[in-house]
Scaffold this motif. Structure first.
Motif, PDB file in Angstrom:
ATOM      1  N   ALA A   1       0.847  -1.195   0.000  1.00 46.72           N
ATOM      2  CA  ALA A   1       0.000   0.000   0.000  1.00 46.72           C
ATOM      3  C   ALA A   1       0.880   1.242   0.000  1.00 46.72           C
ATOM      4  O   ALA A   1       2.056   1.192   0.379  1.00 46.72           O
ATOM      5  N   LEU A   2       0.310   2.363  -0.430  1.00 46.70           N
ATOM      6  CA  LEU A   2       1.018   3.643  -0.387  1.00 46.70           C
ATOM      7  C   LEU A   2       0.524   4.383   0.850  1.00 46.70           C
ATOM      8  O   LEU A   2      -0.633   4.819   0.906  1.00 46.70           O
ATOM      9  N   ALA A   3       1.381   4.516   1.860  1.00 42.40           N
ATOM     10  CA  ALA A   3       0.929   5.074   3.133  1.00 42.40           C
ATOM     11  C   ALA A   3       2.080   5.706   3.892  1.00 42.40           C
ATOM     12  O   ALA A   3       3.256   5.463   3.611  1.00 42.40           O
ATOM     13  N   ASP A   4       1.709   6.540   4.865  1.00 45.35           N
ATOM     14  CA  ASP A   4       2.653   7.091   5.825  1.00 45.35           C
ATOM     15  C   ASP A   4       2.661   6.150   7.025  1.00 45.35           C
ATOM     16  O   ASP A   4       1.646   6.018   7.714  1.00 45.35           O
ATOM     17  N   PRO A   5       3.772   5.466   7.309  1.00 40.56           N
ATOM     18  CA  PRO A   5       3.778   4.468   8.387  1.00 40.56           C
ATOM     19  C   PRO A   5       3.345   5.015   9.745  1.00 40.56           C
ATOM     20  O   PRO A   5       2.626   4.338  10.487  1.00 40.56           O
ATOM     21  N   ASP A   6       3.774   6.236  10.076  1.00 42.60           N
ATOM     22  CA  ASP A   6       3.417   6.803  11.380  1.00 42.60           C
ATOM     23  C   ASP A   6       1.919   7.037  11.498  1.00 42.60           C
ATOM     24  O   ASP A   6       1.293   6.695  12.516  1.00 42.60           O
ATOM     25  N   GLN A   7       1.321   7.621  10.451  1.00 39.83           N
ATOM     26  CA  GLN A   7      -0.116   7.889  10.502  1.00 39.83           C
ATOM     27  C   GLN A   7      -0.930   6.598  10.349  1.00 39.83           C
ATOM     28  O   GLN A   7      -2.010   6.466  10.936  1.00 39.83           O
ATOM     29  N   LEU A   8      -0.401   5.648   9.589  1.00 33.82           N
ATOM     30  CA  LEU A   8      -1.068   4.347   9.475  1.00 33.82           C
ATOM     31  C   LEU A   8      -1.092   3.654  10.833  1.00 33.82           C
ATOM     32  O   LEU A   8      -2.086   2.992  11.185  1.00 33.82           O
ATOM     33  N   GLU A   9      -0.030   3.805  11.598  1.00 26.82           N
ATOM     34  CA  GLU A   9      -0.005   3.218  12.943  1.00 26.82           C
ATOM     35  C   GLU A   9      -1.101   3.812  13.813  1.00 26.82           C
ATOM     36  O   GLU A   9      -1.757   3.101  14.578  1.00 26.82           O
ATOM     37  N   ARG A  10      -1.337   5.112  13.688  1.00 26.28           N
ATOM     38  CA  ARG A  10      -2.404   5.746  14.467  1.00 26.28           C
ATOM     39  C   ARG A  10      -3.770   5.218  14.059  1.00 26.28           C
ATOM     40  O   ARG A  10      -4.640   4.991  14.907  1.00 26.28           O
ATOM     41  N   ILE A  11      -3.979   5.049  12.759  1.00 23.20           N
ATOM     42  CA  ILE A  11      -5.264   4.540  12.260  1.00 23.20           C
ATOM     43  C   ILE A  11      -5.548   3.159  12.835  1.00 23.20           C
ATOM     44  O   ILE A  11      -6.609   2.902  13.408  1.00 23.20           O
ATOM     45  N   VAL A  12      -4.578   2.259  12.679  1.00 16.80           N
ATOM     46  CA  VAL A  12      -4.783   0.871  13.099  1.00 16.80           C
ATOM     47  C   VAL A  12      -4.862   0.765  14.624  1.00 16.80           C
ATOM     48  O   VAL A  12      -5.693   0.030  15.163  1.00 16.80           O
ATOM     49  N   THR A  13      -4.021   1.507  15.324  1.00 16.68           N
ATOM     50  CA  THR A  13      -4.036   1.444  16.789  1.00 16.68           C
ATOM     51  C   THR A  13      -5.383   1.884  17.341  1.00 16.68           C
ATOM     52  O   THR A  13      -5.914   1.276  18.278  1.00 16.68           O
ATOM     53  N   ASN A  14      -5.946   2.933  16.767  1.00 15.17           N
ATOM     54  CA  ASN A  14      -7.248   3.407  17.236  1.00 15.17           C
ATOM     55  C   ASN A  14      -8.333   2.356  17.011  1.00 15.17           C
ATOM     56  O   ASN A  14      -9.156   2.086  17.896  1.00 15.17           O
ATOM     57  N   LEU A  15      -8.323   1.726  15.840  1.00 16.38           N
ATOM     58  CA  LEU A  15      -9.340   0.713  15.554  1.00 16.38           C
ATOM     59  C   LEU A  15      -9.154  -0.521  16.424  1.00 16.38           C
ATOM     60  O   LEU A  15     -10.139  -1.115  16.905  1.00 16.38           O
ATOM     61  N   LEU A  16      -7.906  -0.926  16.644  1.00 16.97           N
ATOM     62  CA  LEU A  16      -7.651  -2.090  17.484  1.00 16.97           C
ATOM     63  C   LEU A  16      -8.039  -1.831  18.943  1.00 16.97           C
ATOM     64  O   LEU A  16      -8.646  -2.690  19.603  1.00 16.97           O
ATOM     65  N   SER A  17      -7.678  -0.654  19.462  1.00 21.05           N
ATOM     66  CA  SER A  17      -7.998  -0.353  20.864  1.00 21.05           C
ATOM     67  C   SER A  17      -9.501  -0.291  21.079  1.00 21.05           C
ATOM     68  O   SER A  17     -10.019  -0.767  22.100  1.00 21.05           O
ATOM     69  N   ASN A  18     -10.242   0.272  20.085  1.00 21.50           N
ATOM     70  CA  ASN A  18     -11.704   0.295  20.198  1.00 21.50           C
ATOM     71  C   ASN A  18     -12.278  -1.115  20.163  1.00 21.50           C
ATOM     72  O   ASN A  18     -13.183  -1.450  20.932  1.00 21.50           O
ATOM     73  N   ALA A  19     -11.763  -1.945  19.254  1.00 19.62           N
ATOM     74  CA  ALA A  19     -12.270  -3.319  19.136  1.00 19.62           C
ATOM     75  C   ALA A  19     -12.032  -4.102  20.420  1.00 19.62           C
ATOM     76  O   ALA A  19     -12.910  -4.850  20.883  1.00 19.62           O
TER      77      ALA A  19
END
Length: 401
Positions: free
Chosen positions: A288-306
Motif C-alpha cells: 500500500a502507499l501510506a505514511d507508516p506513522d499515521q497508518l499506525e495511528r489509524i490501526v491502533t485506534n481501531l484495534l484499541s476500540n475493538a
C-alpha cells in the motif's frame, strides 16, 4: 375623363366588412412591419439587459467582468467595495489592480500576474476558491476567496473572463482565534498537567518504598490515570484541528501491510491485550502507499476500540485484501454491535454513542481523526455492524505504484 386616382378609387374592391375600404388603407406596409418587429426586439433586449443589471447588482459577492486585454468591463457594488475603486473609474488592467492592492498569497508571497485568477481564466483555466489577501491603501486588509473562468461564445471564441470573490476576513479571524485557543489549550493546560502526572508517578514510587495501603495506592493511580486521559483528550483536540487545517503532511511510501501489522501488534503488547488479535493476509498482497506513522495511528485506534468494546478473551481479527485497485483492512470484533441509528454518524466530529456517553469516555474525536487520516491517504473508511453480532471497521488505501 377621370383622373388616375379616381379610377383607382372607383375600381377598389370592398374590404372584408363590405364597407368599401381597401386593403391598401388598412394593412401595414412591409417597412412598418419591420419597424414594429425591430422595436419589439429592442424592447426585449432592453428588458433582458435590465434583468441582467439587476441580477449582477444584487449578487452579494463581488463580480468583475474582464475583456480579453484584462481590463475591467463591468463590476457590481460588492466588487467596488472590496476592491476600493468605482466601476466608473479608469479601466485598470489586472497588473495595475494587483499593484494597487499589493495582493498576497496566504504564505506571505506577492501574487504574481500569471498566478492571479483572472489571468489564469484568460488563459482558459477555471479557478476555484483561490485565497488572496488584499492590502488597501487606507490600511485595510481583506482576505478573499476568488474564483474565475473564461467567457466564450458558443463556437469557443474567447470574449474575456469573469471573476467572483467572497470576503472571508471574518472567517480568517475566527480561524486565528481558534488557533490561539488551541495553542493555549495545548501548551498552557499541558504544563500543569505534566506537573500533576510527574508528581503522581513520584508518589507511586514513594508509596511502593514506604509500604502504602491499597487505598492510598489506588488514589495515586487514579490521579495518574486521569492526567493521562486528559492529556490524550488534549492531543485529540490538537490533532483534529491540524487535520481540518490541512497541517498534517504525509510521508508516503510503499508499505507491506502484513509485515507492518504484525510488527505493530508486537510493539503494542505492553499497552493492549494483543494476545486476542489475529492478523490474516493472503499471499502476494501488493504494498500500500501510506505514511507508516499515521497508518499506525489509524490501526491502533481501531484495534484499541475493538478490544475495549468486545468481551474479555474474545478474538479481534484483522483481515487484509485487495479490491478494485485498493488495499482494504478489516478490523472485526465480537462485541455488542452498534445501533443502526448511530452508524451514519459514527465518524462525525464529537459524536459519541449512547453507551460511550454513559461511560463518560472521550470527546468523540477518535473515529473522526481516523477518518480524516484515511481520507488524507486517498482512501475511505466505513463500518458494518449489527446489534449482538459485533462490528467490522474497514478502511482502504491506494496501492503503491
Amino acid at each position: 375623363m377621370c383622373s388616375p386616382m379616381e379610377t383607382s378609387a372607383g375600381n377598389a374592391r370592398p374590404g372584408p366588412r363590405g364597407d368599401g375600404v381597401g386593403l391598401a388603407d388598412t394593412a401595414p406596409t412591409q417597412q412598418e412591419e419591420i419597424t414594429r418587429e425591430r422595436q419589439e426586439l429592442l424592447d426585449e433586449v432592453e428588458r433582458r439587459a435590465a434583468e441582467l443589471d439587476a441580477t449582477i447588482a444584487s449578487i452579494a459577492d463581488g463580480l468583475v467582468i474582464y475583456d480579453t486585454e484584462g481590463r475591467i468591463m463591468r463590476m457590481n457594488a460588492a466588487a467596488e467595495q472590496l476592491l476600493g475603486y468605482p466601476a466608473a473609474g479608469p479601466r485598470r488592467k489586472i497588473a495595475e489592480q494587483l499593484e494597487a492592492l499589493r495582493c498576497e498569497l496566504p504564505t506571505g508571497q506577492r501574487l504574481g500576474l500569471e498566478e492571479s485568477p483572472p489571468v489564469r481564466a484568460l488563459h482558459g483555466e477555471t479557478v476555484r476558491g483561490a485565497v488572496v489577501i488584499l492590502h488597501h491603501p487606507d490600511g485595510r486588509t481583506v482576505w478573499v476567496s476568488s474564483s474565475a473562468a473564461p467567457v466564450r461564445t458558443a463556437d469557443g471564441e474567447l470574449l474575456g473572463a469573469v471573476m467572483t470573490f467572497t470576503d472571508i476576513t471574518p472567517l480568517h479571524e475566527l480561524q486565528e482565534q481558534r488557533e490561539d485557543l488551541l495553542r493555549a489549550v495545548s501548551h498552557d493546560l499541558r504544563n500543569p498537567l505534566t506537573v500533576i502526572r510527574t508528581r503522581a508517578e513520584l508518589l507511586l514510587r514513594l508509596q511502593a518504598s514506604a509500604g502504602a495501603s491499597p487505598e492510598e495506592k489506588e488514589s495515586a493511580e487514579a490521579i495518574l490515570a486521569s492526567a493521562r486521559h486528559m492529556n490524550a483528550m488534549i492531543q485529540e483536540l490538537v490533532d483534529a484541528t491540524r487535520l481540518e487545517a490541512g497541517q498534517v503532511h504525509l510521508e508516503l511510501q510503499p508499505v507491506d501491510l502484513a509485515t507492518f501489522l504484525n510488527g505493530l501488534v508486537a510493539r503494542l503488547s505492553g499497552a493492549l491485550d494483543t494476545r486476542r488479535i489475529r492478523v490474516s493476509a493472503p499471499p502476494g498482497l501488493p504494498p500500500a502507499l501510506a505514511d507508516p506513522d499515521q497508518l499506525e495511528r489509524i490501526v491502533t485506534n481501531l484495534l484499541s476500540n475493538a478490544l475495549k468494546y468486545s468481551p474479555a478473551g474474545s478474538e479481534v481479527t484483522v483481515t487484509l485484501s485487495a479490491r478494485d485497485g485498493q488495499l482494504v483492512t478489516a478490523v472485526a470484533d465480537r462485541g455488542p454491535g452498534i445501533a443502526p441509528e448511530d452508524l451514519p454518524h459514527l465518524f462525525e466530529r464529537y459524536y459519541r454513542t449512547a453507551a460511550v456517553r454513559e461511560r463518560h469516555e472521550g470527546l468523540g474525536l477518535g473515529l473522526y481523526i481516523t477518518r480524516k487520516l484515511v481520507e488524507a491517504h486517498g482512501g475511505r473508511i466505513w463500518v458494518e455492524s449489527e446489534p449482538g453480532k459485533g462490528s467490522t471497521f474497514y478502511f482502504s488505501l491506494p496501492r503503491a505504484g
